[in-house]
Design a protein around this motif. Structure first.
Motif, PDB file in Angstrom:
ATOM      1  N   GLN A  28     -15.299  29.863  18.463  1.00 34.45           N
ATOM      2  CA  GLN A  28     -14.336  30.838  18.968  1.00 34.45           C
ATOM      3  C   GLN A  28     -14.440  31.001  20.481  1.00 34.45           C
ATOM      4  OE1 GLN A  28     -11.944  32.089  16.930  1.00 34.45           O
ATOM      5  NE2 GLN A  28     -12.924  30.636  15.507  1.00 34.45           N
ATOM      6  N   LYS A  29     -15.088  30.021  21.128  1.00 37.94           N
ATOM      7  CA  LYS A  29     -15.214  30.037  22.588  1.00 37.94           C
ATOM      8  C   LYS A  29     -15.119  28.602  23.093  1.00 37.94           C
ATOM      9  CE  LYS A  29     -20.268  29.831  22.354  1.00 37.94           C
ATOM     10  NZ  LYS A  29     -21.543  30.466  22.753  1.00 37.94           N
ATOM     11  N   PRO A  30     -14.867  28.405  24.373  1.00 41.55           N
ATOM     12  CA  PRO A  30     -14.754  27.039  24.912  1.00 41.55           C
ATOM     13  C   PRO A  30     -16.061  26.265  24.751  1.00 41.55           C
ATOM     14  CG  PRO A  30     -13.806  28.638  26.432  1.00 41.55           C
ATOM     15  CD  PRO A  30     -14.515  29.429  25.377  1.00 41.55           C
ATOM     16  N   LEU A  31     -15.902  24.950  24.603  1.00 41.55           N
ATOM     17  CA  LEU A  31     -17.050  24.047  24.484  1.00 41.55           C
ATOM     18  C   LEU A  31     -17.130  23.219  25.764  1.00 41.55           C
ATOM     19  CD1 LEU A  31     -19.292  22.671  22.762  1.00 41.55           C
ATOM     20  CD2 LEU A  31     -17.522  21.076  21.965  1.00 41.55           C
ATOM     21  N   SER A  32     -18.262  23.331  26.472  1.00 40.14           N
ATOM     22  CA  SER A  32     -18.447  22.621  27.736  1.00 40.14           C
ATOM     23  C   SER A  32     -19.693  21.753  27.673  1.00 40.14           C
ATOM     24  CB  SER A  32     -18.571  23.606  28.907  1.00 40.14           C
ATOM     25  OG  SER A  32     -17.420  24.420  29.016  1.00 40.14           O
ATOM     26  N   GLY A  33     -19.665  20.655  28.454  1.00 35.08           N
ATOM     27  CA  GLY A  33     -20.844  19.801  28.582  1.00 35.08           C
ATOM     28  C   GLY A  33     -21.134  18.918  27.398  1.00 35.08           C
ATOM     29  N   ALA A  34     -20.181  18.744  26.495  1.00 36.41           N
ATOM     30  CA  ALA A  34     -20.400  17.906  25.313  1.00 36.41           C
ATOM     31  C   ALA A  34     -20.252  16.432  25.669  1.00 36.41           C
ATOM     32  CB  ALA A  34     -19.422  18.279  24.207  1.00 36.41           C
ATOM     33  N   ILE A  48     -19.095   9.108  26.340  1.00 37.91           N
ATOM     34  CA  ILE A  48     -17.974   9.737  27.034  1.00 37.91           C
ATOM     35  C   ILE A  48     -18.301  11.200  27.288  1.00 37.91           C
ATOM     36  CG2 ILE A  48     -15.508  10.326  26.873  1.00 37.91           C
ATOM     37  CD1 ILE A  48     -15.328   8.010  24.764  1.00 37.91           C
ATOM     38  N   ASP A  49     -18.152  11.618  28.552  1.00 38.64           N
ATOM     39  CA  ASP A  49     -18.287  13.040  28.875  1.00 38.64           C
ATOM     40  C   ASP A  49     -16.988  13.749  28.504  1.00 38.64           C
ATOM     41  OD1 ASP A  49     -20.871  12.837  29.957  1.00 38.64           O
ATOM     42  OD2 ASP A  49     -20.058  12.134  31.880  1.00 38.64           O
ATOM     43  N   LEU A  50     -17.072  14.665  27.561  1.00 37.75           N
ATOM     44  CA  LEU A  50     -15.857  15.341  27.103  1.00 37.75           C
ATOM     45  C   LEU A  50     -15.449  16.434  28.083  1.00 37.75           C
ATOM     46  CD1 LEU A  50     -16.508  15.760  23.261  1.00 37.75           C
ATOM     47  CD2 LEU A  50     -15.380  13.883  24.461  1.00 37.75           C
ATOM     48  N   PRO A  51     -14.144  16.621  28.244  1.00 39.60           N
ATOM     49  CA  PRO A  51     -13.683  17.757  29.051  1.00 39.60           C
ATOM     50  C   PRO A  51     -13.955  19.072  28.313  1.00 39.60           C
ATOM     51  CG  PRO A  51     -11.830  16.724  27.957  1.00 39.60           C
ATOM     52  CD  PRO A  51     -13.026  15.847  27.680  1.00 39.60           C
ATOM     53  N   THR A  52     -13.881  20.161  29.019  1.00 37.69           N
ATOM     54  CA  THR A  52     -14.047  21.463  28.363  1.00 37.69           C
ATOM     55  C   THR A  52     -12.952  21.650  27.315  1.00 37.69           C
ATOM     56  OG1 THR A  52     -15.058  22.445  30.317  1.00 37.69           O
ATOM     57  CG2 THR A  52     -14.084  23.956  28.708  1.00 37.69           C
ATOM     58  N   LEU A  53     -13.384  21.955  26.080  1.00 34.95           N
ATOM     59  CA  LEU A  53     -12.435  22.142  24.979  1.00 34.95           C
ATOM     60  C   LEU A  53     -12.295  23.632  24.671  1.00 34.95           C
ATOM     61  CD1 LEU A  53     -13.405  19.348  22.405  1.00 34.95           C
ATOM     62  CD2 LEU A  53     -11.380  19.444  23.862  1.00 34.95           C
ATOM     63  N   PRO A  54     -11.096  24.202  24.812  1.00 37.09           N
ATOM     64  CA  PRO A  54     -10.887  25.591  24.383  1.00 37.09           C
ATOM     65  C   PRO A  54     -11.129  25.727  22.874  1.00 37.09           C
ATOM     66  CG  PRO A  54      -9.085  24.826  25.790  1.00 37.09           C
ATOM     67  CD  PRO A  54      -9.898  23.621  25.437  1.00 37.09           C
ATOM     68  N   ALA A  55     -11.271  26.943  22.423  1.00 36.16           N
ATOM     69  CA  ALA A  55     -11.489  27.201  20.989  1.00 36.16           C
ATOM     70  C   ALA A  55     -10.365  26.587  20.162  1.00 36.16           C
ATOM     71  CB  ALA A  55     -11.564  28.705  20.747  1.00 36.16           C
ATOM     72  N   GLU A  56     -10.765  25.887  19.073  1.00 34.86           N
ATOM     73  CA  GLU A  56      -9.854  25.271  18.107  1.00 34.86           C
ATOM     74  C   GLU A  56      -9.011  24.120  18.688  1.00 34.86           C
ATOM     75  OE1 GLU A  56     -10.107  25.924  14.990  1.00 34.86           O
ATOM     76  OE2 GLU A  56     -11.492  27.603  15.317  1.00 34.86           O
ATOM     77  N   VAL A  80     -21.445  13.641  18.479  1.00 31.46           N
ATOM     78  CA  VAL A  80     -21.173  14.621  19.516  1.00 31.46           C
ATOM     79  C   VAL A  80     -22.421  15.474  19.689  1.00 31.46           C
ATOM     80  CG1 VAL A  80     -19.754  16.573  20.236  1.00 31.46           C
ATOM     81  CG2 VAL A  80     -18.724  14.705  18.950  1.00 31.46           C
ATOM     82  N   ARG A  81     -22.854  15.615  20.933  1.00 29.07           N
ATOM     83  CA  ARG A  81     -24.028  16.466  21.154  1.00 29.07           C
ATOM     84  C   ARG A  81     -23.807  17.329  22.397  1.00 29.07           C
ATOM     85  NH1 ARG A  81     -25.776  11.632  23.320  1.00 29.07           N
ATOM     86  NH2 ARG A  81     -26.764  11.814  25.386  1.00 29.07           N
ATOM     87  N   VAL A  82     -24.423  18.499  22.360  1.00 31.27           N
ATOM     88  CA  VAL A  82     -24.375  19.455  23.470  1.00 31.27           C
ATOM     89  C   VAL A  82     -25.802  19.828  23.797  1.00 31.27           C
ATOM     90  CG1 VAL A  82     -23.530  21.688  24.268  1.00 31.27           C
ATOM     91  CG2 VAL A  82     -22.153  20.341  22.670  1.00 31.27           C
ATOM     92  N   GLU A  83     -26.168  19.639  25.054  1.00 35.32           N
ATOM     93  CA  GLU A  83     -27.512  20.029  25.491  1.00 35.32           C
ATOM     94  C   GLU A  83     -27.493  21.496  25.927  1.00 35.32           C
ATOM     95  OE1 GLU A  83     -29.712  17.962  24.927  1.00 35.32           O
ATOM     96  OE2 GLU A  83     -28.709  16.004  24.882  1.00 35.32           O
TER      97      GLU A  83
END
Length: 341
Positions: A28-34, A48-56, A80-83
């Motif tokens: 329910q919040k943006p995903l950054s740094g994935a 691949i460095d993903l761009p910031t993804l808004p919720a949903e 997919v991983r997030v540090e």
């Protein structure tokens, strides 16, 4: 993360479909740094460095399978991983198969039967043990094409995916599939398309008047629909066109049929014509003693026209064939029972 593709089995050097890799942020919040890593041993290793993804929201990447590899099973892994303070990872994998190219010229040994993906999976070992390398695997419904008046998918997604899975299984097992295209039998159930006698009344033994306007267009649309759904799959190689649909054909005397013969011959349908097999020779006045008719004989002219064009089934079958093989699908061959069996 999800990995989706239309097919999972390819023949070597065949152009592959794009594999769709989808990453969805279910928070329910943006995903950054994935970071997205795609790993297929021997053919791909990409991060691949993903761009910031808004919720949903989603991020999509397309990947092509390298079909120049040696025939074998291959696994595409997506991770997919997030540090950070709250590390997380998600993984998904997709099994892909590459089969050898076939030596051309294999003779079809076709089981006239099976008829469905479920039966194919059940009977495949026995078919191969008996020496078959083809079978009838599916029969698409023509009703949606009739209603739409243009090429459309004949079935829903569940049925289409089931047929595609069967084709994948066939390709993986060096087997080929033929379709049963029975739109002619669908037309035979329509009483408004009946053949009529000289009094304009439908025959007691009903049959579709396959020569009527619009039916060739429908047939071509149906063939094109099937070709567009499955024609790019190398395991779909053939189609049975309207098995034995012509058994109940009859000379039709509708206004349209009479006009068509008048355009062809410049004369009316001979009065002696009452059915599809013609009058007996000994009922025809001045019939040649050697029973050899001249090329311009009126009855011979009519029946040549009737059996090649007039009853409509030959042009209708040609329209099926033309639609199925449209857009470069020339490798698909067609046959009609009982002319070939």
């Amino acid at each position: 993360i999800s990995l989706t593709v239309d097919r999972r089995v390819w023949r070597r050097y065949e152009p592959s479909s794009e594999i769709k890799v989808t990453v969805r942020n279910q928070q329910q919040k943006p995903l950054s740094g994935a970071k997205l890593r795609l790993l297929g041993p021997g053919w791909i290793d990409r991060e691949i460095d993903l761009p910031t993804l808004p919720a949903e929201e989603e991020y999509t990447e397309q990947v092509s399978f390298d079909t120049t590899l040696r025939p074998d099973d291959y696994v595409l892994q997506g991770q997919v991983r997030v540090e950070g303070d709250y590390p997380m990872s998600r993984e998904e994998s997709l099994l892909l198969k590459l089969v050898p190219r076939r030596v051309p010229g294999r003779m079809p040994v076709l089981m006239w039967g099976i008829g469905s993906p479920d039966e194919f999976e059940k009977e495949l070992p026995r078919l191969q043990e008996l020496g078959f390398n083809h079978c009838l695997g599916f029969s698409p419904s023509p009703s949606k094409v009739w209603e739409a008046g243009k090429p459309v998918p004949t079935e829903g997604p569940v049925t289409i995916n089931s047929v595609k899975d069967m084709l994948d299984s066939a390709l993986a097992n060096d087997f080929d599939i033929a379709a049963s295209l029975y739109a002619g039998h669908f037309l035979k159930d329509r009483k408004d398309l009946s053949r009529v006698d000289r009094n304009g009344q439908p025959y007691q033994r009903h049959d579709c008047n396959a020569a009527l306007p619009g039916l060739q267009e429908f047939s071509e649309n149906y063939g094109r629909s099937v070709g567009e759904m499955y024609g790019d799959h190398p395991a779909f190689v053939a189609a049975l066109i309207n098995s034995e649909v012509r058994d109940s054909t009859h000379v039709s005397f509708s206004r349209y049929d009479q006009e068509q013969y008048r355009k062809f011959a410049g004369e009316e349908i001979p009065a002696e014509v009452t059915d599809k097999i013609g009058p007996r020779w000994n009922t025809i006045p001045d019939f040649p003693k050697d029973r050899v008719l001249p090329d311009d004989d009126r009855l011979l002219k009519f029946y040549r026209w009737f059996w090649t064009v007039g009853d409509g089934w030959n042009p209708l079958h040609t329209a099926f064939h033309r639609g199925l093989k449209a857009d470069g699908r020339d490798r698909i061959w067609t046959f009609y029972d009982p002319a070939i069996r």
